[in-house]
Design a protein around this motif. Sequence first.
Motif, PDB file in Angstrom:
ATOM      1  N   PRO A   1       0.811  -1.215   0.000  1.00 19.45           N
ATOM      2  CA  PRO A   1       0.000   0.000   0.000  1.00 19.45           C
ATOM      3  C   PRO A   1       0.845   1.266   0.000  1.00 19.45           C
ATOM      4  CG  PRO A   1       0.043  -0.966   2.189  1.00 19.45           C
ATOM      5  CD  PRO A   1       0.747  -1.928   1.291  1.00 19.45           C
ATOM      6  N   VAL A   2       0.324   2.298  -0.659  1.00 18.96           N
ATOM      7  CA  VAL A   2       0.903   3.636  -0.615  1.00 18.96           C
ATOM      8  C   VAL A   2      -0.183   4.567  -0.107  1.00 18.96           C
ATOM      9  CG1 VAL A   2       1.910   5.539  -1.927  1.00 18.96           C
ATOM     10  CG2 VAL A   2       2.477   3.174  -2.535  1.00 18.96           C
ATOM     11  N   TYR A   3       0.106   5.249   1.003  1.00 17.59           N
ATOM     12  CA  TYR A   3      -0.856   6.169   1.607  1.00 17.59           C
ATOM     13  C   TYR A   3      -0.415   7.601   1.328  1.00 17.59           C
ATOM     14  CZ  TYR A   3      -2.005   1.952   4.248  1.00 17.59           C
ATOM     15  OH  TYR A   3      -2.346   0.671   4.605  1.00 17.59           O
ATOM     16  N   ALA A   4      -1.333   8.373   0.803  1.00 16.67           N
ATOM     17  CA  ALA A   4      -1.063   9.794   0.543  1.00 16.67           C
ATOM     18  C   ALA A   4      -2.014  10.619   1.399  1.00 16.67           C
ATOM     19  CB  ALA A   4      -1.259  10.111  -0.937  1.00 16.67           C
ATOM     20  N   THR A   5      -1.460  11.432   2.277  1.00 16.52           N
ATOM     21  CA  THR A   5      -2.255  12.343   3.095  1.00 16.52           C
ATOM     22  C   THR A   5      -2.212  13.719   2.458  1.00 16.52           C
ATOM     23  OG1 THR A   5      -1.739  11.115   5.115  1.00 16.52           O
ATOM     24  CG2 THR A   5      -2.572  13.356   5.372  1.00 16.52           C
ATOM     25  N   LEU A   6      -3.368  14.179   2.008  1.00 17.88           N
ATOM     26  CA  LEU A   6      -3.502  15.517   1.435  1.00 17.88           C
ATOM     27  C   LEU A   6      -3.988  16.462   2.514  1.00 17.88           C
ATOM     28  CD1 LEU A   6      -5.293  14.283  -1.766  1.00 17.88           C
ATOM     29  CD2 LEU A   6      -3.034  15.330  -1.773  1.00 17.88           C
ATOM     30  N   TYR A   7      -3.395  17.634   2.616  1.00 16.34           N
ATOM     31  CA  TYR A   7      -3.762  18.541   3.695  1.00 16.34           C
ATOM     32  C   TYR A   7      -3.602  19.993   3.230  1.00 16.34           C
ATOM     33  CZ  TYR A   7       1.316  18.615   4.122  1.00 16.34           C
ATOM     34  OH  TYR A   7       2.658  18.724   3.849  1.00 16.34           O
ATOM     35  N   TRP A   8      -4.430  20.849   3.812  1.00 16.74           N
ATOM     36  CA  TRP A   8      -4.327  22.291   3.574  1.00 16.74           C
ATOM     37  C   TRP A   8      -3.215  22.864   4.449  1.00 16.74           C
ATOM     38  CZ3 TRP A   8      -6.611  25.223  -0.052  1.00 16.74           C
ATOM     39  CH2 TRP A   8      -7.784  24.767  -0.664  1.00 16.74           C
ATOM     40  N   ARG A   9      -2.362  23.692   3.856  1.00 15.57           N
ATOM     41  CA  ARG A   9      -1.322  24.371   4.623  1.00 15.57           C
ATOM     42  C   ARG A   9      -1.150  25.777   4.059  1.00 15.57           C
ATOM     43  NH1 ARG A   9       2.034  21.569   7.640  1.00 15.57           N
ATOM     44  NH2 ARG A   9       0.029  20.551   8.020  1.00 15.57           N
ATOM     45  N   ASP A  10      -1.646  26.759   4.800  1.00 14.90           N
ATOM     46  CA  ASP A  10      -1.519  28.166   4.424  1.00 14.90           C
ATOM     47  C   ASP A  10      -2.077  28.429   3.023  1.00 14.90           C
ATOM     48  OD1 ASP A  10      -0.892  30.792   5.071  1.00 14.90           O
ATOM     49  OD2 ASP A  10       1.109  30.670   4.184  1.00 14.90           O
ATOM     50  N   GLY A  11      -3.278  27.885   2.754  1.00 11.09           N
ATOM     51  CA  GLY A  11      -3.959  28.145   1.495  1.00 11.09           C
ATOM     52  C   GLY A  11      -3.551  27.265   0.339  1.00 11.09           C
ATOM     53  N   CYS A  12      -2.698  26.282   0.583  1.00  9.41           N
ATOM     54  CA  CYS A  12      -2.226  25.390  -0.479  1.00  9.41           C
ATOM     55  C   CYS A  12      -2.415  23.938  -0.045  1.00  9.41           C
ATOM     56  CB  CYS A  12      -0.755  25.662  -0.790  1.00  9.41           C
ATOM     57  SG  CYS A  12      -0.090  24.679  -2.163  1.00  9.41           S
ATOM     58  N   ILE A  13      -2.899  23.100  -0.940  1.00 13.01           N
ATOM     59  CA  ILE A  13      -3.018  21.672  -0.658  1.00 13.01           C
ATOM     60  C   ILE A  13      -1.679  21.017  -0.952  1.00 13.01           C
ATOM     61  CG2 ILE A  13      -4.170  19.522  -1.270  1.00 13.01           C
ATOM     62  CD1 ILE A  13      -6.610  21.206  -2.089  1.00 13.01           C
ATOM     63  N   GLU A  14      -1.130  20.341   0.052  1.00 13.72           N
ATOM     64  CA  GLU A  14       0.142  19.640  -0.079  1.00 13.72           C
ATOM     65  C   GLU A  14      -0.075  18.160   0.224  1.00 13.72           C
ATOM     66  OE1 GLU A  14       3.022  21.628   2.373  1.00 13.72           O
ATOM     67  OE2 GLU A  14       2.577  23.600   1.536  1.00 13.72           O
ATOM     68  N   ALA A  15       0.983  17.359   0.057  1.00 11.61           N
ATOM     69  CA  ALA A  15       0.842  15.911   0.239  1.00 11.61           C
ATOM     70  C   ALA A  15       2.017  15.342   1.007  1.00 11.61           C
ATOM     71  CB  ALA A  15       0.723  15.206  -1.110  1.00 11.61           C
ATOM     72  N   GLU A  16       1.711  14.392   1.881  1.00 10.31           N
ATOM     73  CA  GLU A  16       2.722  13.538   2.487  1.00 10.31           C
ATOM     74  C   GLU A  16       2.467  12.115   1.999  1.00 10.31           C
ATOM     75  OE1 GLU A  16       2.646  13.933   6.720  1.00 10.31           O
ATOM     76  OE2 GLU A  16       3.597  15.913   6.682  1.00 10.31           O
ATOM     77  N   ILE A  17       3.533  11.351   1.828  1.00 13.63           N
ATOM     78  CA  ILE A  17       3.426   9.998   1.296  1.00 13.63           C
ATOM     79  C   ILE A  17       4.076   9.023   2.266  1.00 13.63           C
ATOM     80  CG2 ILE A  17       3.997   8.466  -0.642  1.00 13.63           C
ATOM     81  CD1 ILE A  17       2.117  10.711  -1.406  1.00 13.63           C
ATOM     82  N   SER A  18       3.437   7.870   2.428  1.00 13.34           N
ATOM     83  CA  SER A  18       4.032   6.798   3.212  1.00 13.34           C
ATOM     84  C   SER A  18       3.752   5.468   2.528  1.00 13.34           C
ATOM     85  CB  SER A  18       3.458   6.775   4.634  1.00 13.34           C
ATOM     86  OG  SER A  18       3.930   5.638   5.346  1.00 13.34           O
ATOM     87  N   ALA A  19       4.828   4.809   2.094  1.00  9.67           N
ATOM     88  CA  ALA A  19       4.775   3.416   1.664  1.00  9.67           C
ATOM     89  C   ALA A  19       5.684   2.693   2.642  1.00  9.67           C
ATOM     90  CB  ALA A  19       5.267   3.253   0.232  1.00  9.67           C
ATOM     91  N   PRO A  20       5.117   2.125   3.721  1.00  6.20           N
ATOM     92  CA  PRO A  20       5.921   1.682   4.867  1.00  6.20           C
ATOM     93  C   PRO A  20       7.134   0.846   4.483  1.00  6.20           C
ATOM     94  CG  PRO A  20       3.587   1.476   5.361  1.00  6.20           C
ATOM     95  CD  PRO A  20       3.682   1.849   3.912  1.00  6.20           C
ATOM     96  N   GLY A  21       8.298   1.317   4.980  1.00  9.62           N
ATOM     97  CA  GLY A  21       9.544   0.625   4.731  1.00  9.62           C
ATOM     98  C   GLY A  21      10.177   0.928   3.392  1.00  9.62           C
ATOM     99  N   ARG A  22       9.459   1.700   2.516  1.00  7.17           N
ATOM    100  CA  ARG A  22       9.966   1.921   1.162  1.00  7.17           C
ATOM    101  C   ARG A  22      10.096   3.389   0.806  1.00  7.17           C
ATOM    102  NH1 ARG A  22       6.878   0.571  -2.834  1.00  7.17           N
ATOM    103  NH2 ARG A  22       4.896   0.518  -1.730  1.00  7.17           N
ATOM    104  N   ILE A  23       9.039   4.170   1.037  1.00  5.49           N
ATOM    105  CA  ILE A  23       8.993   5.559   0.583  1.00  5.49           C
ATOM    106  C   ILE A  23       8.372   6.430   1.668  1.00  5.49           C
ATOM    107  CG2 ILE A  23       8.050   7.142  -1.157  1.00  5.49           C
ATOM    108  CD1 ILE A  23       7.785   4.677  -3.030  1.00  5.49           C
ATOM    109  N   VAL A  24       8.960   7.605   1.874  1.00  5.77           N
ATOM    110  CA  VAL A  24       8.387   8.604   2.770  1.00  5.77           C
ATOM    111  C   VAL A  24       8.568   9.973   2.132  1.00  5.77           C
ATOM    112  CG1 VAL A  24       8.617   9.798   4.981  1.00  5.77           C
ATOM    113  CG2 VAL A  24       8.732   7.315   4.912  1.00  5.77           C
TER     114      VAL A  24
END
Length: 449
Positions: free
Chosen positions: A355-378
């Motif tokens: 699985p690849v989890y992408a957390t989309l969030y508002w930050r100061d008027g802009c939508i940004e993303a954090e990614i977590s593919a456990p053990g592989r990608i951050v």
Amino acid sequence: MKTFATDLLEATLVNKFDAALRSVELENGTSLATVLASAIMVDLRCSGREDGVDTIDTLDEDAIKKLGALLLFAIYGDGRPFSLPLGTVVRPYQPGSVEIGAEVWVIQTGKPGLSPMETVRYDAYGRNLELLREFISKWVQGRPWQCIGLPSPSNISDYGPVNLLAFPPFHDAGGVVLQREVNSTGAACFAAAMPEDIKFLALSIANDMRAMWHRRQDIAEQARAVRQIAERKISNDAVGVALHAIAIDLHRQHTDKHFGFYVHYDAIDDAFRPGVVRNFMPAPFEGVYPNQGATHEIVGRREARDVVRALGADGEIDSFAAAVVRYAPEGQAEVLARLAIDYDTVVQFVTPLGPVYATLYWRDGCIEAEISAPGRIVKRGEFLEWYEEDFDADDAQTLLGLTPLDVMPLPFDARCTIKQATPLRPGVKMQLDSNSFLVNCASGCIWER
């Protein structure tokens, strides 16, 4: 990814495990059988063994009981690492959670089984919130500070989420709001806390209430000075900003001569929507609070919001987050509709590597993303890390100017380039050069400025 077949298999495992474990429950009422079934389903996926289901089917009552006991100890943080039937290693993580392989899975009170860490809520809600209020009521019953009331969830989005427990304004302390951050249980998240954790937090908050009662005159006097500074700065500098509340977190401040306060403002929040934002007013060294009010960022957001509103947009979205939205399994319109209401949302991609989890969030008027593919990608902020290949300094330099998809297996094609790369051991850390687009969440549209 859950399908009818995997749901049916998990339900079958739950019934089998529950019979062997005699319907044992965790302290928070979660069935141990559902937790073990969740762990076994992760083991099946991680192992990739064709004979996995047949192997699990051979588990007898003694093996199930042993696995249940080991998992129970790990969830409470008291156990040692152990292996599931197909070889995936389980390790204790934070209380209320375990690491299965490279993935962290969490208990949530009121919900069966385990949930991926990336998908859980961090605010106060559900049965644990009810339990907290019950314990506080018990600790303060008949005490003078009972009049302060009971806390309710108060969530602020201002340069990131701030999940609070806040009391009503206490008149005798100058209308100051007593508050505490939710992440005070020691568990992986509020919903993962066991009753003993909630009881400890309730006792700590009850002690804050007692301190507020005994120090109410000091708090009122000092808050008056803070309020005057905040209101004066608003009238001079902050058009469209209003004072919402003066708040205090008394944890670790019970006996301090001077207090630090939070000043909450009605202003424009991270999502360019009307909301509550806050500043911290530190305790003064010589009894005089600094002459500071709403920050430049708080004051300037209204103007920045008006600029994008004139272009028909709610705000901006960076190119990495835009790629996540564009490739989301549920579709761009659905994801943006969630972000029209919420401050963050999770998109889950199913890939052959996990699985690849992408957390989309508002930050100061802009939508940004954090990614977590456990053990592989951050991915955090503008930095993307990949751990599956070895890189030396020369290898890392060859990545400059490439896109993330040129380098690693991602389930989406982000329109950004790598501007700096540093070897890790193992892996590589990449700094991304992203641009931004305009976004209208209600219409589901993303376009260039």
